[in-house]
Design a protein around this motif. Structure first.
Motif, PDB file in Angstrom:
ATOM      1  N   LEU A 147       0.595  -1.244  -0.128  1.00 46.69           N
ATOM      2  CA  LEU A 147       0.005  -0.197  -0.012  1.00 46.69           C
ATOM      3  C   LEU A 147       0.665   1.227  -0.125  1.00 46.69           C
ATOM      4  N   LEU A 148       1.976   1.068   0.535  1.00 46.63           N
ATOM      5  CA  LEU A 148       3.056   2.474   0.554  1.00 46.63           C
ATOM      6  C   LEU A 148       4.266   2.490  -0.104  1.00 46.63           C
ATOM      7  N   THR A 149       4.833   3.005  -0.483  1.00 50.21           N
ATOM      8  CA  THR A 149       6.173   3.102  -0.784  1.00 50.21           C
ATOM      9  C   THR A 149       7.028   2.434   0.160  1.00 50.21           C
ATOM     10  N   ILE A 150       8.183   1.959  -0.329  1.00 49.52           N
ATOM     11  CA  ILE A 150       9.160   1.277   0.993  1.00 49.52           C
ATOM     12  C   ILE A 150       9.499   2.440   2.029  1.00 49.52           C
ATOM     13  N   PRO A 151      10.055   3.519   1.322  1.00 47.05           N
ATOM     14  CA  PRO A 151      10.568   4.618   2.318  1.00 47.05           C
ATOM     15  C   PRO A 151       9.249   4.920   3.399  1.00 47.05           C
ATOM     16  N   ASP A 152       8.078   5.177   2.659  1.00 53.06           N
ATOM     17  CA  ASP A 152       7.014   5.736   3.687  1.00 53.06           C
ATOM     18  C   ASP A 152       6.654   4.430   4.638  1.00 53.06           C
ATOM     19  N   ALA A 153       6.735   3.306   4.106  1.00 52.74           N
ATOM     20  CA  ALA A 153       6.353   2.118   4.909  1.00 52.74           C
ATOM     21  C   ALA A 153       7.485   2.185   6.199  1.00 52.74           C
ATOM     22  N   ALA A 154       8.707   2.362   5.744  1.00 49.77           N
ATOM     23  CA  ALA A 154       9.994   2.265   6.663  1.00 49.77           C
ATOM     24  C   ALA A 154       9.790   3.375   7.798  1.00 49.77           C
ATOM     25  N   ARG A 155       9.215   4.692   7.246  1.00 50.61           N
ATOM     26  CA  ARG A 155       9.042   5.601   8.450  1.00 50.61           C
ATOM     27  C   ARG A 155       7.917   5.430   9.300  1.00 50.61           C
ATOM     28  N   ARG A 156       6.863   4.815   8.676  1.00 50.66           N
ATOM     29  CA  ARG A 156       5.652   4.312   9.469  1.00 50.66           C
ATOM     30  C   ARG A 156       6.080   3.613  10.440  1.00 50.66           C
ATOM     31  N   ALA A 157       6.812   2.365   9.880  1.00 47.23           N
ATOM     32  CA  ALA A 157       7.145   1.142  11.099  1.00 47.23           C
ATOM     33  C   ALA A 157       8.214   1.918  11.942  1.00 47.23           C
ATOM     34  N   GLY A 158       9.271   2.518  11.377  1.00 51.40           N
ATOM     35  CA  GLY A 158       9.976   3.229  12.417  1.00 51.40           C
ATOM     36  C   GLY A 158       9.797   4.270  13.649  1.00 51.40           C
ATOM     37  N   ALA A 159       8.334   4.786  12.852  1.00 45.46           N
ATOM     38  CA  ALA A 159       7.771   6.075  14.163  1.00 45.46           C
ATOM     39  C   ALA A 159       7.137   5.041  15.058  1.00 45.46           C
ATOM     40  N   ILE A 160       6.666   4.014  14.671  1.00 43.10           N
ATOM     41  CA  ILE A 160       6.009   2.953  15.700  1.00 43.10           C
ATOM     42  C   ILE A 160       7.207   2.347  16.555  1.00 43.10           C
ATOM     43  N   GLY A 161       8.090   1.925  16.002  1.00 37.17           N
ATOM     44  CA  GLY A 161       9.485   1.266  16.679  1.00 37.17           C
ATOM     45  C   GLY A 161       9.890   2.331  17.662  1.00 37.17           C
ATOM     46  N   ARG A 162       9.916   3.575  17.364  1.00 37.21           N
ATOM     47  CA  ARG A 162      10.612   4.605  18.140  1.00 37.21           C
ATOM     48  C   ARG A 162       9.811   4.903  19.401  1.00 37.21           C
ATOM     49  N   GLY A 163       8.299   4.789  19.135  1.00 38.09           N
ATOM     50  CA  GLY A 163       7.435   5.121  20.237  1.00 38.09           C
ATOM     51  C   GLY A 163       7.493   3.877  21.461  1.00 38.09           C
ATOM     52  N   ARG A 164       7.739   2.727  20.743  1.00 41.91           N
ATOM     53  CA  ARG A 164       7.919   1.444  21.518  1.00 41.91           C
ATOM     54  C   ARG A 164       9.184   1.552  22.386  1.00 41.91           C
ATOM     55  N   LEU A 165      10.263   1.841  21.584  1.00 44.01           N
ATOM     56  CA  LEU A 165      11.496   1.990  22.378  1.00 44.01           C
ATOM     57  C   LEU A 165      11.375   2.956  23.712  1.00 44.01           C
ATOM     58  N   LEU A 166      10.682   4.034  23.154  1.00 45.55           N
ATOM     59  CA  LEU A 166      10.394   5.145  24.267  1.00 45.55           C
ATOM     60  C   LEU A 166       9.778   4.661  25.719  1.00 45.55           C
ATOM     61  N   ASP A 167       8.677   3.860  25.316  1.00 45.57           N
ATOM     62  CA  ASP A 167       7.699   3.263  26.170  1.00 45.57           C
ATOM     63  C   ASP A 167       8.357   2.206  27.135  1.00 45.57           C
ATOM     64  N   VAL A 168       9.678   1.503  26.718  1.00 43.23           N
ATOM     65  CA  VAL A 168      10.184   0.581  27.552  1.00 43.23           C
ATOM     66  C   VAL A 168      11.412   1.193  28.311  1.00 43.23           C
ATOM     67  N   GLN A 169      11.613   2.735  28.073  1.00 43.08           N
ATOM     68  CA  GLN A 169      12.769   3.373  28.721  1.00 43.08           C
ATOM     69  C   GLN A 169      12.308   3.228  30.417  1.00 43.08           C
TER      70      GLN A 169
END
Length: 609
Positions: free
Chosen positions: A5-27
């Motif tokens: 559904l998305l270009t690879i860069p857009d999908a990577a940015r979306r997944a990275g943003a979610i992963g970034r939030g998860r990393l901050l959650d476990v700090q």
């Protein structure tokens, strides 16, 4: 589905943003991150054998540890050193011994299957160094199975070589063995639980440390006979007790600690009672309950975890002055060792390591310059890192290379008890120095160190373009590290193109990379199921040398995107290495941190537009 559904860069940015939030959650609230460090069940077995030796067995509580051994047994009968691996003789011997000494009957079906696996692999006489230690002192292997070096050698002036102090961090486990041998401290297991059924009838091989070790053993016995001087032996035991960390562990791991506790108990259980109690309690605090059993964690690495998680967040676009990253930097500053470097755990400050130090320095180098203490910390850490470079141009993990005979070094290497320069540690040091050079400092000194390191990497590269990995599995990881270093150092030689070619040709059909731990034994690349960790490492290496992402990198990003689960990435394999070919581990934070980092860089490169 996402990548359709998305270009690879857009999908990577979306997944990275979610992963970034998860990393901050476990700090954690104090600013650190801390993953769970899982290793093979042999570590749990070693704990059980140790507490029984030092009379600290908890008959009720430790049944959960035995349940873990039961549950982790393979259908074919033995125990593996890593998930998906074949039965390991060493791990199987440790688990079998722990169960037998706990009263498990040898004729039960699980024990029968385990015994058959062990006997097919050569029996107890074929055991390696790790199980040999407890089995010698539980009277199942002759004392001659370990090389005797007198504890009095600790008192030799440091300018005489070889010297106990030459071993650096590995002096602690070696001295533990020698104190036990000095006391001839072998105990007899509970009646009827001896391991006679594991014997093949062959002679037990004698342990050596090469020709140098044989000479030292003879000198040791002569010195003990001529100069009894028991106070020197007591001095050696006192020195060992003084190396205990505030958390009760030795060198921050559950691997060194059982040896030290057994040695102190054998030397004087009353004098060292507090150290023994503290050590057992420290190991118990590392244990993890999973609802069915309980298992022994290898150790804690919050300093390294924090540095890697913070680096991933910085790569993913979190500002360095953001409050949560500022807390992380403050916690890292507070975790420095007295010499200005860092260890993987703050309680282990007496043995800082190259890897943790350079990871922390890279994070601090990106912190706001308004904090004077950061500049001071970077300067101190940089000086320490530069001083750690060996004459070969490479870096080891804890200390300089051993000034001992080559035959002895080779035997120590086989037992994992030598701290020599490695291409992977050297490559990461180059990466850090390049980035620190941009921050300022003694540029001439930094650039000279980088040039020597690049020459070391060029010499140690294999003909197929790969570098071996010492601290993770194996050629995928080592080559990715080496390629990154060469690219950042501006080296456009044939070595870099060969390394890139190696990674491109070892990519699998699913777009990922996977390599078997068997590569450490065979010293050749052996493909295995693709993993998130190895794919992220390979992708980061390729992106360093060619930011214009090509089809190889696009396929790698798609592999990572397809394995996202609620913004997180897990690996169920042990990609990190303790002792090559013998012991591996997996940190629960590394896969997600590395993937967030790789996707962020890949998205910046515009892969898949």
């Amino acid at each position: 589905m996402l990548t359709q559904l998305l270009t690879i860069p857009d999908a990577a940015r979306r997944a990275g943003a979610i992963g970034r939030g998860r990393l901050l959650d476990v700090q954690r609230s104090d600013g650190r991150w801390e993953g769970v460090v899982r290793s093979d069940p042999g570590l749990t077995a070693q704990f059980l054998l140790m507490v029984q030796f030092v009379d600290r067995l908890d008959l009720a509580g430790d049944t959960a540890l035995l349940a873990h051994l039961d549950r982790s047994q393979l259908p074919q009968g033995g125990w593996a050193a890593y998930p998906g691996g074949l039965p390991s003789l060493d791990v199987s011997l440790l688990c079998y011994a722990a169960l037998r000494f706990a009263g498990r009957p040898p004729d039960s079906e699980p024990m029968r299957r385990a015994r058959e696996v062990i006997l097919r692999a050569g029996g107890i006489e074929s055991c390696g160094f790790i199980p040999r230690f407890p089995l010698v002192f539980w009277s199942q292997i002759p004392l001659s199975g370990l090389t005797y070096l007198s504890p009095k050698l600790l008192a030799l002036p440091r300018w005489i070589h070889p010297n106990f102090h030459d071993l650096g961090i590995f002096l602690q486990p070696l001295l533990s063995v020698e104190l036990l041998l000095k006391q001839r401290a072998a105990r007899v297991p509970p009646r009827g639980t001896e391991l006679d059924e594991l014997r093949t009838g062959r002679e037990f091989p004698r342990a050596t440390l090469g020709g140098t070790g044989s000479v030292l053993s003879r000198v040791s016995k002569a010195a003990d006979a001529l100069f009894p001087a028991r106070w020197l032996d007591r001095q050696a035991a006192d020195w060992l007790a003084q190396q205990q960390n505030p958390d009760g562990l030795w060198a921050g791991t559950a691997l060194f600690t059982p040896r030290a506790l057994m040695a102190l108990h054998a030397t004087d259980p009353v004098r060292y009672r507090h150290a023994i109690d503290s050590g057992v309690a420290g190991m118990r605090r590392l244990q993890i309950s999973d609802g069915i059993g309980r298992w022994q964690q290898l150790g804690r690495s919050p300093v390294l975890d924090t540095a890697i998680a913070a680096a991933a967040l910085l790569e993913a676009g979190v500002r360095s002055d953001e409050a949560r990253l500022a807390r992380a930097c403050h916690w890292l500053l507070e975790s420095r060792s007295p010499v200005g470097s860092w260890s993987f755990a703050p309680e282990n400050a007496r043995t800082p390591d190259t890897d943790t130090t350079l990871h922390v320095l890279e994070v601090l180098a990106r912190a706001p310059r308004s904090e004077p203490s950061i500049d001071q910390a970077i300067g101190d850490g940089l000086n320490w890192l530069l001083a750690m470079q060996n004459p070969s141009g490479g870096w080891a993990m804890w200390s300089a290379e051993l000034p001992v005979g080559r035959s002895m070094v080779r035997e120590l290497e086989l037992n994992g008890a030598v701290d020599a320069s490695t291409p992977d540690a050297t490559a990461r040091a180059v990466r850090a120095l390049v980035r620190l050079n941009d921050r300022g400092g003694d540029r001439r000194r930094i650039e000279a160190a980088i040039a020597r390191a690049v020459r070391y990497l060029t010499r140690t590269q294999r003909s197929d373009g790969a570098w071996p990995g010492r601290w993770a599995v194996s050629f995928t990881y080592g080559t990715a590290q080496g390629l990154t270093a060469m690219a950042l150092a501006g080296d456009r030689s044939r070595a870099a193109s060969q390394a890139r070619r190696f990674l491109e040709t070892t990519q699998q059909d699913d777009g990922g990379w996977g390599e078997s731990q068997e590569a450490d034994d065979t010293q050749r690349f052996i493909p295995a199921r693709s993993t998130v960790t190895q794919t992220s490492l390979a992708l980061l290496g390729l992106l360093a040398v060619d930011p214009a992402a090509d089809r190889t990198m696009v396929r790698a990003m798609r592999f990572l995107l397809d394995r996202e689960h609620d913004g997180w990435w897990d690996d169920d394999t042990f990609c990190q290495t303790v002792l090559p070919g013998r012991m591996y581990f997996q940190n629960s934070l590394f896969a997600a941190s590395l993937t967030v980092m790789a996707l962020a860089r890949g998205a910046s490169a515009g892969a898949g537009r």
